[in-house]
Scaffold this motif. Sequence first.
Motif, PDB file in Angstrom:
ATOM      1  N   ILE A  25      66.723  -0.785  86.488  1.00  0.00           N
ATOM      2  CA  ILE A  25      67.585  -1.340  85.676  1.00  0.00           C
ATOM      3  C   ILE A  25      67.633  -1.285  83.995  1.00  0.00           C
ATOM      4  O   ILE A  25      68.462  -0.979  83.610  1.00  0.00           O
ATOM      5  N   ALA A  26      66.302  -1.395  83.791  1.00  0.00           N
ATOM      6  CA  ALA A  26      66.054  -1.255  82.167  1.00  0.00           C
ATOM      7  C   ALA A  26      65.958   0.200  81.638  1.00  0.00           C
ATOM      8  O   ALA A  26      66.374   0.415  80.453  1.00  0.00           O
ATOM      9  N   TYR A  27      65.762   1.219  82.559  1.00  0.00           N
ATOM     10  CA  TYR A  27      65.479   2.514  81.905  1.00  0.00           C
ATOM     11  C   TYR A  27      66.220   3.579  82.822  1.00  0.00           C
ATOM     12  O   TYR A  27      66.155   3.326  84.073  1.00  0.00           O
ATOM     13  N   PRO A  28      67.073   4.451  82.187  1.00  0.00           N
ATOM     14  CA  PRO A  28      67.779   5.434  83.122  1.00  0.00           C
ATOM     15  C   PRO A  28      66.636   6.158  83.791  1.00  0.00           C
ATOM     16  O   PRO A  28      65.797   6.673  83.387  1.00  0.00           O
ATOM     17  N   VAL A  29      67.036   6.770  84.770  1.00  0.00           N
ATOM     18  CA  VAL A  29      66.290   7.750  85.589  1.00  0.00           C
ATOM     19  C   VAL A  29      65.574   8.931  84.819  1.00  0.00           C
ATOM     20  O   VAL A  29      64.431   9.257  84.805  1.00  0.00           O
ATOM     21  N   ASP A  30      66.380   9.281  83.974  1.00  0.00           N
ATOM     22  CA  ASP A  30      66.004  10.661  83.439  1.00  0.00           C
ATOM     23  C   ASP A  30      65.482  10.375  81.838  1.00  0.00           C
ATOM     24  O   ASP A  30      65.378  10.999  80.875  1.00  0.00           O
ATOM     25  N   SER A  31      65.453   8.791  81.492  1.00  0.00           N
ATOM     26  CA  SER A  31      64.834   8.450  80.186  1.00  0.00           C
ATOM     27  C   SER A  31      63.589   8.912  79.908  1.00  0.00           C
ATOM     28  O   SER A  31      62.630   8.612  80.736  1.00  0.00           O
ATOM     29  N   ARG A  32      63.206   9.292  78.973  1.00  0.00           N
ATOM     30  CA  ARG A  32      62.064   9.961  78.330  1.00  0.00           C
ATOM     31  C   ARG A  32      61.190   8.593  77.857  1.00  0.00           C
ATOM     32  O   ARG A  32      59.775   8.575  77.960  1.00  0.00           O
ATOM     33  N   SER A  33      61.748   7.241  77.769  1.00  0.00           N
ATOM     34  CA  SER A  33      61.092   6.040  77.113  1.00  0.00           C
ATOM     35  C   SER A  33      60.630   5.518  78.475  1.00  0.00           C
ATOM     36  O   SER A  33      60.082   4.485  78.164  1.00  0.00           O
ATOM     37  N   ARG A  34      61.112   5.696  79.676  1.00  0.00           N
ATOM     38  CA  ARG A  34      60.416   5.061  81.020  1.00  0.00           C
ATOM     39  C   ARG A  34      59.019   5.156  80.834  1.00  0.00           C
ATOM     40  O   ARG A  34      58.317   6.472  81.178  1.00  0.00           O
ATOM     41  N   PRO A  35      58.169   4.014  81.154  1.00  0.00           N
ATOM     42  CA  PRO A  35      56.898   4.181  81.178  1.00  0.00           C
ATOM     43  C   PRO A  35      56.450   4.687  82.658  1.00  0.00           C
ATOM     44  O   PRO A  35      57.221   4.689  83.599  1.00  0.00           O
ATOM     45  N   THR A  36      55.506   5.470  82.493  1.00  0.00           N
ATOM     46  CA  THR A  36      54.937   6.181  83.580  1.00  0.00           C
ATOM     47  C   THR A  36      53.352   5.439  84.063  1.00  0.00           C
ATOM     48  O   THR A  36      52.760   4.918  82.985  1.00  0.00           O
ATOM     49  N   LYS A  37      52.792   5.641  85.178  1.00  0.00           N
ATOM     50  CA  LYS A  37      51.593   5.168  85.323  1.00  0.00           C
ATOM     51  C   LYS A  37      50.537   5.865  84.427  1.00  0.00           C
ATOM     52  O   LYS A  37      50.727   7.052  84.326  1.00  0.00           O
ATOM     53  N   GLY A  38      49.591   4.997  83.881  1.00  0.00           N
ATOM     54  CA  GLY A  38      48.556   5.500  82.787  1.00  0.00           C
ATOM     55  C   GLY A  38      48.964   5.135  81.448  1.00  0.00           C
ATOM     56  O   GLY A  38      48.220   5.236  80.743  1.00  0.00           O
ATOM     57  N   ASP A  39      50.417   4.793  81.436  1.00  0.00           N
ATOM     58  CA  ASP A  39      50.853   4.445  79.961  1.00  0.00           C
ATOM     59  C   ASP A  39      50.226   2.888  79.740  1.00  0.00           C
ATOM     60  O   ASP A  39      50.191   2.221  80.780  1.00  0.00           O
ATOM     61  N   ALA A  40      49.975   2.621  78.432  1.00  0.00           N
ATOM     62  CA  ALA A  40      49.407   1.427  78.119  1.00  0.00           C
ATOM     63  C   ALA A  40      50.760   0.431  78.231  1.00  0.00           C
ATOM     64  O   ALA A  40      50.677  -0.950  78.910  1.00  0.00           O
ATOM     65  N   LYS A  41      52.061   0.820  78.276  1.00  0.00           N
ATOM     66  CA  LYS A  41      53.081   0.162  78.425  1.00  0.00           C
ATOM     67  C   LYS A  41      53.361  -0.489  79.816  1.00  0.00           C
ATOM     68  O   LYS A  41      53.655  -1.322  80.382  1.00  0.00           O
ATOM     69  N   TYR A  42      53.386   0.778  80.585  1.00  0.00           N
ATOM     70  CA  TYR A  42      53.128   0.420  82.166  1.00  0.00           C
ATOM     71  C   TYR A  42      52.444  -0.379  82.686  1.00  0.00           C
ATOM     72  O   TYR A  42      52.672  -1.428  83.342  1.00  0.00           O
ATOM     73  N   HIS A  43      51.086  -0.468  82.284  1.00  0.00           N
ATOM     74  CA  HIS A  43      50.056  -1.440  82.612  1.00  0.00           C
ATOM     75  C   HIS A  43      50.151  -2.877  81.993  1.00  0.00           C
ATOM     76  O   HIS A  43      50.157  -3.757  82.748  1.00  0.00           O
TER      77      HIS A  43
END
Length: 244
Positions: A25-43
């Motif tokens: 909902i918050a991030y488009p599928v192709d958004s570069r700002s979408r956090p991924t596993k391993g990112d501090a923001k994701y955690h």
Amino acid sequence: YLHMILWAFVPGLVTGFLQRLYYSIAYPVDSRSRPTKGDAKYHRHYRYIYTAVVLGYLAYTIAETRHQLPASHYAELNLTPSAFSSRDLKLNFKRLSLQAHPDKNDGRDTQFIRLRNAYETLNDPVRRFAYDRFGLEQAQCQACRTRHDYQASALPGILGYYIGTGVVMGLFALFGKGSFGSYWRWLFLCAMLVIDASLSVWSDSWLGALLSFIMPGLTPREQITVLHRVYISFFIAVNQIGPL
């Protein structure tokens, strides 16, 4: 055991689902700002969602604990443990037993027998003491005649719970598990032992009055059962949230 298994898997599964839903909902599928596993923001997001899920599940299990208790003798006879007279007991038994009599229920006598057992237990002050403080199984002790007999019969089971819980906690500590909040776990376990012993020995104590105020309508044994389940759920929750 099912309760502990659910605690081990449900929060993680629900958190993963909610985090994926939030990102969709918050991030488009192709958004570069979408956090991924391993990112501090994701955690960080995972930690926030996981904490909310665990606290919500804790609130649910605590609320559900009381409803999971089997119907007591008092409930069978429409009585409140702390507020009924001998006359109330006899009148309610007479009225309900007439309704449940096998002659009026095609020969089915299950409910009638339960009502009779409930009445016989609550009408005997010593057996009622045993039932209130130690539960149905101990109240059916055939060799027990006095309060002391019931107390002596129930003691191994009461101590067994706390010794067993202590052994499990010790094994967890030995293997480096559950270290977070261990001091408070031991403290609350000892506090429950004191409460249990108080209710088992003294008919009227301020601890019993306090528990009856917090959990009205329950016998002392039911109150202790609720405390046991809340204790386990609470510290499982704390142990899951703490290390995040």
